[in-house]
Design an enzyme around this catalytic site. Sequence first.
Site, PDB file in Angstrom:
ATOM      1  N   MET A  76       0.812  -1.212   0.000  1.00  0.00           N
ATOM      2  CA  MET A  76       0.000   0.000   0.000  1.00  0.00           C
ATOM      3  C   MET A  76       0.850   1.269   0.000  1.00  0.00           C
ATOM      4  SD  MET A  76      -3.019  -1.146   2.655  1.00  0.00           S
ATOM      5  CE  MET A  76      -4.018   0.316   2.345  1.00  0.00           C
ATOM      6  N   HIS A  77       0.196   2.386  -0.341  1.00  0.00           N
ATOM      7  CA  HIS A  77       0.700   3.757  -0.147  1.00  0.00           C
ATOM      8  C   HIS A  77       1.764   4.218  -1.133  1.00  0.00           C
ATOM      9  CE1 HIS A  77      -1.362   3.082   3.600  1.00  0.00           C
ATOM     10  NE2 HIS A  77      -0.387   2.390   4.145  1.00  0.00           N
ATOM     11  N   ASP A 235      -2.756  -4.785   0.264  1.00  0.00           N
ATOM     12  CA  ASP A 235      -2.330  -6.104   0.731  1.00  0.00           C
ATOM     13  C   ASP A 235      -2.996  -6.535   2.026  1.00  0.00           C
ATOM     14  OD1 ASP A 235      -0.945  -4.232   2.264  1.00  0.00           O
ATOM     15  OD2 ASP A 235       1.044  -5.026   1.787  1.00  0.00           O
TER      16      ASP A 235
END
Length: 490
Positions: A76-77, A235
Amino acid sequence: MITVGIDIGTSAVKLLAMDEKGSVLRTVFREYPLYMYDDGRSEQDPDDWWNQTADGLKEICAGLGDVAAVSFSGQMHGLVALDENDKVLRRAILWNDQRTTAECDYLNNKIGREVLLENAANVALTGFTAPKILWVKNNEPEIFAKIKKIMLPKDYIAYKLSGVFATDYSDASGMLLLDVKNQDWSDKMLEIVGVKREQLAKLFHSYEAVGNVTAEAAVATGLPTSAKVIIGGGDQAVGAIGSGIVSEGMCSVSLGTSGVLFVAAENFAVDKSPAAIHAFCHSTGRYHFMGVTLAAAGSNKWWVEEVLATTDHPKEQQNINKVGKNPVFFLPYLSGERTPHNDPQARGAFVGMNMTTTRADMTLAVMEGVTFSLRDILSRVRELGAKVDTARIIGGGAKSPIWCQLTADILRLKVEKIQTGEGPAFGAAILAMVGAGAFPTVEEACKTLIAVTESYAPCEETAQAYDKRYPIYTGLYNALKDSFHAIAKA
């Protein structure tokens, strides 16, 4: 029906082929470089993700028969920036990158936590995407001016496969640009960060198809053009799907590179405390609470492989004999910390060693410290009203029976393992099944495809011992915080 789940991880891509009975037919694992620097920067080249994914798909599809759909789990991110010609403008800035302290201070203090919570349901953390965009804007203005598309890691691979600029609500929740409650981009947050809606992807639920594999991608991957591309999710949400964490109060514990405690929720809520429990959309279409400790199995990997210079993790745990009685404590803040401290300058530390301390004591302390950090998260989630009594454990750390029992004892939860330890890749394959029409809902798919194979109950005597040790652990961060910050400035 055959589907493939693709997990774009931090160290490698994992691909998993599954049939509609939940049988794992084949897995493929391909590593790629990770660029980490002493100043806290952490980056990867998105084309490394694509090249290894494409090669992995060729391998997994060979002789398998037509794949009906693929879906994704993604770290992520991470900030992936493309220009008007779809060229990657710079290496992706990853979830564990710590360069955005100034940008987070600006968002949390000048813009204000209340504004962020109202418009994005979360406060700014160095890992989130919006501070990364601001960092590029402040430090690389020539690149910022060229950005046409802003993507997350898995969405870049979905784009390469389908040609569709898409993302999902679960992954977008971690950007600090999404109005999580109303499941739409937040105009206020876009204004604050300085991006436009057209630079952001169209939003989908994790189980929805965004298109089919293009002819060009079919040649590169071996997938048929009839294969649907299901957008998937972040995830943690997809790993929760792979563990069956789909209804109110169910909890998963992920002992991957980072450690995550994830609780499914029917209703939206916001944590306004400094603990910064995340309120995100779930891949089911509803919501979840999530807290993250940044170095979980990553701490264990560092200790065993970098310090002890071995890869034999089971052997390092053979001589552990002080469960509940270990005088050594470990703070697992090797990458700074997210929940509950939100402190990128926190650092790892061993405390309590003496002349009798053994190698096994320190190995145990690492696992205990990570699990205590997960208890930090669980304590706050319970304060928000969640009732949790069972956790399903996934990730590399779940391979250790000792760590599974520690999780049960320290968190005071029944801990379950399921028939597959594939986690996010398995969850992505489930989402692909739903998107391809094999199941009507994610819940029905999980009910059919997931079975519990092993469980660990808390040992009351050991749990009581850890209840007494937990306040010592929580006090260590407060005692050392000033020193951590002084070290960072030295």
